[in-house]
Design a protein around this motif. Structure first.
Motif, PDB file in Angstrom:
ATOM      1  N   UNK A 274     -23.542   5.498 -27.137  1.00 61.91           N
ATOM      2  CA  UNK A 274     -22.404   5.689 -26.243  1.00 61.91           C
ATOM      3  C   UNK A 274     -21.773   4.399 -25.748  1.00 61.91           C
ATOM      4  N   UNK A 275     -22.448   3.285 -25.909  1.00 56.52           N
ATOM      5  CA  UNK A 275     -21.837   2.012 -25.505  1.00 56.52           C
ATOM      6  C   UNK A 275     -20.700   1.608 -26.440  1.00 56.52           C
ATOM      7  N   UNK A 276     -20.617   2.236 -27.611  1.00 61.69           N
ATOM      8  CA  UNK A 276     -19.575   1.917 -28.591  1.00 61.69           C
ATOM      9  C   UNK A 276     -18.928   3.221 -29.076  1.00 61.69           C
ATOM     10  N   UNK A 277     -17.813   3.636 -28.452  1.00 60.49           N
ATOM     11  CA  UNK A 277     -17.201   4.920 -28.827  1.00 60.49           C
ATOM     12  C   UNK A 277     -16.759   4.998 -30.275  1.00 60.49           C
ATOM     13  N   UNK A 278     -16.379   3.864 -30.879  1.00 61.70           N
ATOM     14  CA  UNK A 278     -15.999   3.890 -32.296  1.00 61.70           C
ATOM     15  C   UNK A 278     -17.211   4.226 -33.152  1.00 61.70           C
ATOM     16  N   UNK A 279     -18.360   3.642 -32.812  1.00 66.72           N
ATOM     17  CA  UNK A 279     -19.588   3.943 -33.544  1.00 66.72           C
ATOM     18  C   UNK A 279     -19.978   5.400 -33.364  1.00 66.72           C
TER      19      UNK A 279
END
Length: 413
Positions: A274-279
């Motif tokens: 969740x720290x990286x929405x693109x991931x």
């Protein structure tokens, strides 16, 4: 055709000539010899005729029937997209693009880097790119990731502040601090305290001392838990994208603990990403069947403190698994004290296709069932965290909630 007429003044036309111009644009008859049409008018007519002209709608079924059409050349489609963008605002461009995908079967064009660079990006495009990423060439995939990152950044900018403010709750205005967050600054007091630092040459104040409000702090053990359980079948694509972004925003807030679980017939727990929405979006697998019961069972096992937990199930409720078992699991969650909400869609349109019989059965358990727009979602979550009556909140937001008699819901504008 008034908008197009205003955008493309052809010069001094007689009233009859202007009527002819508008009529030719309306019916798509771009006569090269007609003095009523300017060069821009002819470009506009040709661009629309490629999509809406005679035979274009049959192209997907049989390319031999196409008289107009965009062809299969990426540069030609890119030029067509450029023409469309020069005549219409972004919202209209997105509608025309959607028609092109459906009428001319242009999904294969998303594999072409030149087309990706030319297209007007929106949430629906993100869904298309994610669904095709496994078959994209490497070069195209890199461009697709860049486009997705750009769209996500714009959506985050639109949704992040409202979500944070709604979920954090009201400021504690009885206490002040000289080290406030930017959104907590008391600007009138800050300006007053820094008047002596006014810079005449720049016509501004340099605030050496900030004055702001403190927030009420909550211990980690007291934090509420939010579990977003999202149906990633093809019909829910836009909802998955918005839910993933909201989950990423909430995960960044120290006042709630957030989990994100996506499912079709398999389950993908994306909480750690969740720290990286693109991931997160690249971890989604759009399409496939639907086993809601299995996903609810997975989430129920991970809810540690039911009376401090909020379970938001985002699905059209077309259950491919055990429907009766699903209802029993949802009823058990409600009895245990979990605050359960079912969203039939999380989209800008807010008008979902859904299983009315299952929706009515879920509503009969006392669970609010409705569709929600992204702009209303932060307020909905804030009301849920306060344990307010979500049905009453929805009524106040002009949202129609499904009753046991299975009324059709729509989200408020």
């Amino acid at each position: 055709m008034d908008d197009e007429a205003e955008m493309n003044e052809p010069g001094a036309l007689t009233p009859d000539g202007e009527r002819e111009r508008r009529w030719r644009l309306a019916i798509g008859a771009a006569d090269e010899t007609s003095p009523a049409l300017s060069e821009d008018d002819k470009r506009l007519s040709a661009a629309l005729d490629a999509l809406y002209g005679d035979g274009a709608g049959d192209a997907a079924a049989d390319p031999r029937k196409r008289r107009g059409g965009l062809g299969r050349s990426a540069p030609r489609v890119a030029q067509w997209m450029g023409d469309i963008r020069s005549f219409f605002p972004a919202q209209v461009v997105q509608i025309v693009q959607k028609d092109a995908f459906e009428r001319l079967n242009l999904k294969q064009m998303l594999m072409e880097p030149e087309f990706l660079k030319a297209i007007e990006a929106d949430v629906n495009l993100v869904a298309d790119l994610i669904s095709l990423r496994s078959v994209m060439p490497s070069k195209t995939k890199d461009i697709a990731r860049t486009i997705i990152a750009d769209i996500v950044a714009k959506l985050m900018q639109r949704l992040e502040q409202k979500t944070a403010e709604a979920i954090r709750g009201a400021l504690d205005r009885s206490r002040r601090t000289n080290r406030p967050r930017q959104r907590d600054i008391d600007w009138p007091r800050t300006i007053s305290a820094n008047l002596r630092h006014y810079q005449p040459e720049h016509k501004t104040i340099v605030p050496e001392k900030l004055v702001g409000f403190m927030r009420k702090q909550r211990r980690l053990v007291d934090l509420d838990e939010v579990v977003l359980c999202v149906d990633q079948s093809g019909s829910m694509a836009s909802s998955v994208i918005y839910a993933s972004i909201f989950a990423a925003v909430m995960a960044s807030l120290p006042v709630v603990r957030t989990k994100l679980v996506c499912f079709d017939t398999a389950i993908v727990d994306l909480t750690e990403d969740l720290s990286d929405p693109v991931e997160v979006l690249f971890g989604v697998q759009l399409g496939g069947g639907t086993d809601i019961n299995q996903a609810v069972a997975y989430c129920a096992e991970r809810i540690e403190r039911p009376t401090k937990s909020h379970f938001v199930l985002i699905t059209d409720l077309y259950e491919g698994g055990n429907g009766q078992e699903l209802l029993r699991r949802l009823a058990a969650l409600v009895r245990s004290g979990v605050n359960v909400v079912v969203l039939l869609a999380l989209t800008d349109q807010g008008r979902p296709g859904y299983d009315p019989a299952m929706a009515g059965s879920v509503a009969a358990l006392g669970i609010p069932v409705f569709a929600c727009t992204p702009d209303l979602f932060p307020d909905m979550m804030a009301a849920a965290l306060r344990r307010e009556d979500i049905g009453a909140w929805a009524a106040g937001a002009d949202i129609k909630v499904v009753r046991a008699e299975t009324e059709a819901p729509t989200a408020g504008e």
